[in-house]
Design an enzyme around this catalytic site. Structure first.
Site: not given
Ligand code: FES
Length: 141
Positions: A34, A36, A103
């Site tokens: 993702c 992140d 996550c």
């Molecule tokens: Fe990437 Fe939640 S979607 S950490």
């Protein structure tokens, strides 16, 4: 309701947001899928985590997970922070949707990376096994 009240609370009002100057341990991890990123800063005195802050560039579940994780390790011995699992974070948040479990894994990994950094900086010996990935996430294997 997809998200529990606790997730919403920690997402809209995250605890311990920020950075710590001259932190004793800093851990940064990212999720390749993702994109992140989560960063955790630890202040450690006599083996106790006296302060912890996080900055997360990520989704709401990642922010809620980091917020909860910092609350769970604040004031605790470093050894206890190492035992923090993403599962415990998810439980403390009263659950996350299945596709959001990864996550919470970021939070576990960021805490561990920060402790490892602290050990490395201080020449403290450790068993690398302690940092092996033990989290509970179907995407991470
Ligand atoms: Fe990437 Fe939640 S979607 S950490």
């Amino acid at each position: 309701m997809l998200y529990s009240d606790k997730v919403m609370d920690h997402f809209t009002n995250p605890r311990n947001v920020g950075t710590i100057e001259n932190a004793d341990g800093v851990g940064e991890v990212g999720n390749a899928k993702c994109g992140d990123i989560m960063k955790i800063f630890l202040k450690i005195d006599d083996g106790i985590i006296t302060d912890v802050k996080f900055s997360t560039f990520g989704c709401g579940s990642a922010i809620a997970s980091s917020s909860m994780a910092t609350e769970m390790i604040k004031g605790k011995p470093v050894s206890q922070a190492l035992e923090l699992t993403n599962k415990a974070v998810v439980e403390a948040l009263d659950g996350l949707p299945a596709h959001k479990i990864h996550c919470s894994v970021l939070a576990e990994e960021a805490v561990k990376a920060a402790v490892k950094d602290y050990y490395d900086k201080n020449g403290i010996e450790y068993d690398p096994e302690m940092f092996a990935q033990k989290h509970d996430c179907e995407h991470c294997g």
